[in-house]
Write a protein that holds these residues in place. Structure first.
Motif, PDB file in Angstrom:
ATOM      1  N   ASN A   2       0.942  -1.106  -0.112  1.00  0.00           N
ATOM      2  CA  ASN A   2       0.093   0.026   0.070  1.00  0.00           C
ATOM      3  C   ASN A   2       0.645   1.208   0.095  1.00  0.00           C
ATOM      4  OD1 ASN A   2      -2.404  -1.313   0.202  1.00  0.00           O
ATOM      5  ND2 ASN A   2      -2.087  -1.859   2.389  1.00  0.00           N
ATOM      6  N   PRO A   3       0.198   2.108  -0.342  1.00  0.00           N
ATOM      7  CA  PRO A   3       0.936   3.527  -0.358  1.00  0.00           C
ATOM      8  C   PRO A   3       1.643   4.002   0.865  1.00  0.00           C
ATOM      9  CG  PRO A   3      -0.741   3.999  -1.817  1.00  0.00           C
ATOM     10  CD  PRO A   3      -0.812   2.458  -1.109  1.00  0.00           C
ATOM     11  N   GLY A   4       2.897   4.216   1.218  1.00  0.00           N
ATOM     12  CA  GLY A   4       3.411   4.582   2.429  1.00  0.00           C
ATOM     13  C   GLY A   4       3.862   3.378   2.952  1.00  0.00           C
ATOM     14  N   ASP A   5       3.698   1.980   2.714  1.00  0.00           N
ATOM     15  CA  ASP A   5       4.389   1.131   3.419  1.00  0.00           C
ATOM     16  C   ASP A   5       5.779   1.002   3.352  1.00  0.00           C
ATOM     17  OD1 ASP A   5       1.976  -0.173   3.807  1.00  0.00           O
ATOM     18  OD2 ASP A   5       2.005  -1.683   2.467  1.00  0.00           O
ATOM     19  N   VAL A   6       6.279   0.578   4.361  1.00  0.00           N
ATOM     20  CA  VAL A   6       7.959   0.557   4.516  1.00  0.00           C
ATOM     21  C   VAL A   6       8.303  -1.049   4.465  1.00  0.00           C
ATOM     22  CG1 VAL A   6      10.125   1.277   5.828  1.00  0.00           C
ATOM     23  CG2 VAL A   6       8.191   2.766   5.448  1.00  0.00           C
TER      24      VAL A   6
END
Length: 135
Positions: A2-6
């Protein structure tokens, strides 16, 4: 993913080609430009990270050698050296870092884990003999 996953996986530049081949749907060639068998494709296909943050497992360490430095890296351990006094990377003394507990590589634990140093050194030496970089 997902967007923002590290994603904190042990990745390296050698992973870019397998990922690009997978995204493009291309095949790695069986022969090189001289008609000889192509060397094995090294690296991990990172394409699965586009859809899932699940960590992919490597078959073994990632190795590097540059000017006067060298390293071997697993998910947990990083073995490295820098030859300050000798002309070749192999003139440096190995240091070992526990990346699970010391991500900034501040505590050399080589003396506490000679078995890991020996195993990773043997893996590095085998890799170096196999790839035969211009020394």
């Amino acid at each position: 993913a997902n967007p923002g996953d590290v994603i904190t996986a042990n990745t390296n530049l050698i992973d870019i080609l397998p990922a690009l081949l997978a995204v493009a749907g291309a095949q790695y060639p069986e022969v090189d430009h001289k008609g000889e068998p192509a060397p094995p494709l090294e690296g991990l296909n990172l394409k699965p990270y586009l859809s899932s943050p699940q960590i992919l497992e490597r078959d073994g360490p990632v190795f590097q050698r540059w000017k006067r430095g060298r390293s071997a890296r697993t998910e947990r351990w990083k073995l490295l050296s820098y030859a300050e006094k000798g002309p070749a990377a192999e003139d440096g003394e190995w240091e070992l870092y526990d990346m699970a507990n010391d991500r900034t590589e501040t505590i050399n634990v080589a003396d506490e884990h000679p078995d890991i140093v020996a195993e990773m050194t043997a893996d590095y030496d085998a890799w170096l003999a196999r790839v035969r970089p211009d020394l």
